[in-house]
Design a protein around this motif. Structure first.
Motif, PDB file in Angstrom:
ATOM      1  N   HIS A   1       7.790  -1.934   1.275  1.00 17.31           N
ATOM      2  CA  HIS A   1       7.533  -2.520   2.599  1.00 17.31           C
ATOM      3  C   HIS A   1       6.252  -3.353   2.585  1.00 17.31           C
ATOM      4  N   MET A   2       5.228  -2.852   1.931  1.00 17.61           N
ATOM      5  CA  MET A   2       3.960  -3.599   1.882  1.00 17.61           C
ATOM      6  C   MET A   2       4.115  -4.885   1.080  1.00 17.61           C
ATOM      7  N   LEU A   3       4.849  -4.812  -0.023  1.00 16.59           N
ATOM      8  CA  LEU A   3       5.071  -6.022  -0.818  1.00 16.59           C
ATOM      9  C   LEU A   3       5.880  -7.047  -0.023  1.00 16.59           C
ATOM     10  N   ALA A   4       6.875  -6.564   0.734  1.00 11.60           N
ATOM     11  CA  ALA A   4       7.688  -7.487   1.546  1.00 11.60           C
ATOM     12  C   ALA A   4       6.803  -8.201   2.565  1.00 11.60           C
ATOM     13  N   GLU A   5       5.887  -7.454   3.199  1.00 10.05           N
ATOM     14  CA  GLU A   5       4.968  -8.074   4.166  1.00 10.05           C
ATOM     15  C   GLU A   5       4.045  -9.074   3.477  1.00 10.05           C
TER      16      GLU A   5
ATOM     17  N   ASN B   1       9.072   8.330  -0.809  1.00  9.23           N
ATOM     18  CA  ASN B   1       8.398   7.784   0.382  1.00  9.23           C
ATOM     19  C   ASN B   1       7.334   6.769  -0.020  1.00  9.23           C
ATOM     20  N   ILE B   2       6.579   7.110  -1.056  1.00 12.22           N
ATOM     21  CA  ILE B   2       5.524   6.195  -1.523  1.00 12.22           C
ATOM     22  C   ILE B   2       6.151   4.898  -2.040  1.00 12.22           C
ATOM     23  N   ASP B   3       7.230   5.012  -2.810  1.00 14.15           N
ATOM     24  CA  ASP B   3       7.904   3.807  -3.331  1.00 14.15           C
ATOM     25  C   ASP B   3       8.404   2.934  -2.179  1.00 14.15           C
ATOM     26  N   ALA B   4       8.931   3.570  -1.130  1.00 13.75           N
ATOM     27  CA  ALA B   4       9.414   2.803   0.030  1.00 13.75           C
ATOM     28  C   ALA B   4       8.244   2.078   0.693  1.00 13.75           C
ATOM     29  N   ALA B   5       7.101   2.764   0.818  1.00 16.39           N
ATOM     30  CA  ALA B   5       5.920   2.128   1.430  1.00 16.39           C
ATOM     31  C   ALA B   5       5.466   0.933   0.586  1.00 16.39           C
ATOM     32  N   ILE B   6       5.473   1.087  -0.729  1.00 16.52           N
ATOM     33  CA  ILE B   6       5.072  -0.021  -1.613  1.00 16.52           C
ATOM     34  C   ILE B   6       5.991  -1.225  -1.389  1.00 16.52           C
TER      35      ILE B   6
END
Ligand SMILES: C=C(O[C@@H]1C=C(C(=O)O)C=C[C@H]1O)C(=O)O
Length: 110
Positions: free
Chosen positions: A38-42, A31-36
């Motif tokens: 998503h944040m990098l994509a933004e 979950n944390i890796d997915a959040a990272i």
């Protein structure tokens, strides 16, 4: 004689995927890796717009004084949060260098 645990003793299960404790940790890591990601994509979506803006207004791709302030800020945040500030600086440098590379390409496209 070892306890009968259906092959789930720490010795027999850690290398595989049947350890429930390790599995729960790994779900959280996923979950944390997915959040990272998503944040990098933004972040890259925004820096892409910055690159277009800079190219249009003939501004330089890199802004070292801004980078210096970001590094100082993130090093302090890292220290407060128990994260290695050296690591946080290396990570930010890696990301910023990629952004600058994108900005150089945007400037070349005109
Ligand atoms: C995004 C910018 O362009 C570059 C990239 C930066 C970044 O990724 O944070 C910071 C400074 C610039 O070297 C900017 O000038 O704000």
């Amino acid at each position: 004689m070892p306890p009968s645990d259906g092959g789930r003793s720490p010795h027999s299960s850690v290398a595989g995927t049947s350890d429930e404790v390790l599995g729960a940790y790994r779900r959280s890591i996923d979950n944390i890796d997915a959040a990272i990601i998503h944040m990098l994509a933004e972040r890259f979506r925004i820096t892409q717009a910055v690159g277009e803006y800079k190219a249009t207004h003939e501004l330089p791709p890199a802004d070292p004084s801004r980078e210096e302030r970001q590094v100082a800020r993130l090093r302090a945040l890292a220290t407060e949060s128990g994260l290695d500030p050296e690591f946080s600086e290396k990570f930010l440098r890696f990301v910023i260098d990629e952004v600058i590379h994108h900005h150089v390409r945007a400037a070349e496209r005109g």
